[in-house]
Design a protein around this motif. Structure first.
Motif, mmCIF file in Angstrom:
data_model
loop_
_atom_site.group_PDB
_atom_site.id
_atom_site.type_symbol
_atom_site.label_atom_id
_atom_site.label_comp_id
_atom_site.label_asym_id
_atom_site.label_seq_id
_atom_site.Cartn_x
_atom_site.Cartn_y
_atom_site.Cartn_z
ATOM 1 N N ARG A 195 10.261 -34.919 -1.234
ATOM 2 C CA ARG A 195 10.134 -36.164 -1.392
ATOM 3 C C ARG A 195 9.296 -37.385 -0.103
ATOM 4 O O ARG A 195 8.599 -37.834 -0.083
ATOM 5 C CB ARG A 195 11.490 -37.052 -1.094
ATOM 6 N N GLU A 196 8.798 -36.371 1.048
ATOM 7 C CA GLU A 196 8.950 -36.652 1.765
ATOM 8 C C GLU A 196 6.682 -36.546 1.971
ATOM 9 O O GLU A 196 6.698 -37.227 2.147
ATOM 10 C CB GLU A 196 8.900 -35.237 3.005
ATOM 11 N N ARG A 197 6.903 -35.204 0.868
ATOM 12 C CA ARG A 197 5.111 -35.099 0.694
ATOM 13 C C ARG A 197 4.779 -36.605 -0.488
ATOM 14 O O ARG A 197 3.564 -37.526 -0.264
ATOM 15 C CB ARG A 197 4.987 -33.888 -0.043
ATOM 16 N N TRP A 198 5.880 -36.449 -1.640
ATOM 17 C CA TRP A 198 5.730 -37.857 -1.701
ATOM 18 C C TRP A 198 5.347 -39.299 -1.315
ATOM 19 O O TRP A 198 4.929 -40.181 -1.668
ATOM 20 C CB TRP A 198 6.303 -37.761 -4.000
ATOM 21 N N LYS A 199 5.721 -39.221 -0.312
ATOM 22 C CA LYS A 199 6.067 -40.539 0.169
ATOM 23 C C LYS A 199 7.189 -41.220 -0.434
ATOM 24 O O LYS A 199 7.208 -42.865 -0.332
ATOM 25 C CB LYS A 199 5.259 -41.000 0.431
ATOM 26 N N ASP A 200 8.239 -40.774 -0.894
ATOM 27 C CA ASP A 200 8.771 -41.708 -2.092
ATOM 28 C C ASP A 200 10.279 -40.713 -2.738
ATOM 29 O O ASP A 200 10.534 -39.558 -2.430
ATOM 30 C CB ASP A 200 8.467 -41.288 -3.469
ATOM 31 N N LYS B 197 -0.023 -36.711 -4.161
ATOM 32 C CA LYS B 197 -0.338 -37.597 -4.351
ATOM 33 C C LYS B 197 -0.191 -38.481 -5.875
ATOM 34 O O LYS B 197 -0.715 -39.971 -6.213
ATOM 35 C CB LYS B 197 -1.820 -37.789 -4.341
#
Length: 472
Positions: A282-287, A249
């Protein structure tokens, strides 16, 4: 007696009022650095279905939200250009919690295994070069460092035990040497606060840093029969659960990664898993943050019962380099000139950190005038017994570090490689190769061994990447 009773009552009341209703994760605390000029997430817990306000001093803006039925809350806040120190006030009906000395700047994540994790103390009989000089050059109040403790979990964790520390000789000494030097030099170049988060564990495999969901299709990857502190770093998911998921997050600018030694016995698997790990993060950070990684340095690998002139890790480095095609927005640093035949932990951490820095500055901060990568094989031309090799990232020239270029080999159709005589030419910029034993060359290799001493650089002093033109 009355005095004693009143004192006990007052202490009891103090204890009740002292109980913290607002609970923030250990990343959200005094001394932290938040990424500048973006929206960042602040989150925590309190009583269920309760209103809370968050006020940020850099723009005197108050955000309001409520916790859900589980007591969790989160809110996105806007950050302005780099600066500080600032405060953040969390306030509900029962409590106020004020965070101090908060900076806005650039936040970078450093991950991997021991070569990223090693502090200036080094390891047993394995020092870090110029450690004291770097420790003495560590008083930077606007450089903040955060070490995620080495731990593992079978379940996905939401928080970690760590703290943001202001850089000084006491805190820098026990932080990642590469992470610290990178952060210090980035801070000096940009003149803004910098935060470095370190999440690394020596000997770890790439699958340990991946989520269970991402690894689910790969049923051949198994847990060890018994998990302990000695093998958790080599078991699937366990480091992701404990050391990566609690970070996702927290807004970062990008990631630096130095890992691979734990996977050298299976390069083909790494070719699949490594890009998936980056995708997972990157998927977890959405970035789609930029990702920079370090190619393994030369080493004899006698601990694996391999030979210095073997090719086991040469093939692994090739997999690392080829991953650039499978990982968008990624960059690789060559360490072909800084290895040590006797230790898997090269003492020279400064060169690695600065090469990462050059790539980051050139690709993220608009430093456009210089080459940021070492020479990369482009193509070859064969005329009679001479092979001419051309490189990318060498527009101003090539040079050798020891009076002659070593490490090139050529082979004919018999697939037997011989050391090549290499000469550097400048118009056009190229290298010409010959070997008396090869009159009809068909293939070239450069430093394609477990251990070697890379000697080829571009004019900016960046080392060439190992390569081969064959697939034998």
């Amino acid at each position: 007696m009355k005095i004693r009773i009143l004192l006990l009552l007052s202490l009891g009341l103090y204890a009740v009022h002292g109980v913290s209703n607002i609970k923030l994760p250990n990343l959200i605390m005094n001394n932290m650095v938040l990424q500048q000029r973006t929206k960042v997430l602040l989150w925590g817990k309190q009583e269920a279905n309760e209103r809370i306000t968050i006020t940020t001093s850099w723009n005197n803006k108050t955000y309001e939200t409520s916790s859900n039925g589980s007591g969790e809350f989160e809110v996105q806040v806007e950050t302005i250009e780099a600066g500080g120190p600032y405060t953040i006030l969390f306030k509900n009906s029962k409590e106020e919690k004020l965070l101090k000395n908060v900076m806005l700047g650039e936040v970078w994540l450093c991950g991997g295994q021991s070569n990223m994790d090693i502090s200036f103390r080094g390891l047993a009989n394995q020092p870090v070069a110029d450690a004291l000089e770097h420790i003495m050059d560590s008083n930077y109040p606007n450089l903040r460092i955060y070490r995620v403790p080495r731990t593992f979990s079978f379940d996905v964790a939401e928080d970690i035990k760590g703290d943001w520390r202001v850089s000084n000789p006491n805190t820098a000494e026990i932080f990642s040497a590469i992470g610290f030097i990178f952060g210090r030099e980035l801070h000096k170049q940009l003149n803004v606060p910098v935060g470095i988060i370190l999440s690394a564990w020596g000997g770890s495999k790439v699958e340990a840093w991946m989520s269970k969901a991402k690894l689910a299709p790969y049923t051949e990857i198994k847990y060890a029969p018994e998990i302990t502190n000695r093998n958790a770093n080599r078991s699937p998911n366990l480091l992701f659960n404990a050391m990566i998921n609690p970070l996702v997050k927290y807004k970062i600018k990008g990631a630096l990664f130095y890992q691979g030694e734990g996977n050298t016995t299976n390069p083909s698997s790494y070719a699949t898993l490594f890009p998936l790990m980056v995708e997972d993060w990157r998927e977890r950070w959405k970035d789609n943050f930029p990702f920079y990684y370090v190619q393994l340095a030369p080493f004899g690998y006698h601990n694996m019962k391999w030979q210095s002139n073997g090719q086991e890790v040469a093939r692994f480095r090739e997999v690392q380099f080829n991953a650039l095609k499978d990982i968008p927005n990624s960059y690789i640093v060559s360490t072909s000139d800084i290895g040590d035949e006797q230790t898997i932990h090269p003492p020279d951490k400064e060169t690695v950190a600065k090469r990462l820095l050059y790539q980051v500055l050139a690709t993220n901060y608009n430093y456009k005038s210089f080459e940021y990568n070492g020479p990369v094989y482009n193509r070859m031309e064969i005329v009679k017994n001479t092979v001419t090799v051309y490189f990318d990232h060498a527009r101003y020239g090539l040079h050798d570090s020891r009076g002659e270029v070593k490490g090139f080999e050529i082979a004919g159709a018999d697939k037997v490689f011989y050391p090549a005589q290499a000469t550097i030419h400048r118009d056009p910029i190229c290298i010409k190769l010959t070997a008396d034993q090869v009159q009809n060359p068909v293939a070239v290799r450069y430093c394609f061994k477990n251990y070697f001493q890379g000697t080829l650089y571009n004019n900016y002093g960046l080392a060439a990447h190992p390569f081969r033109t064959d697939n034998w």
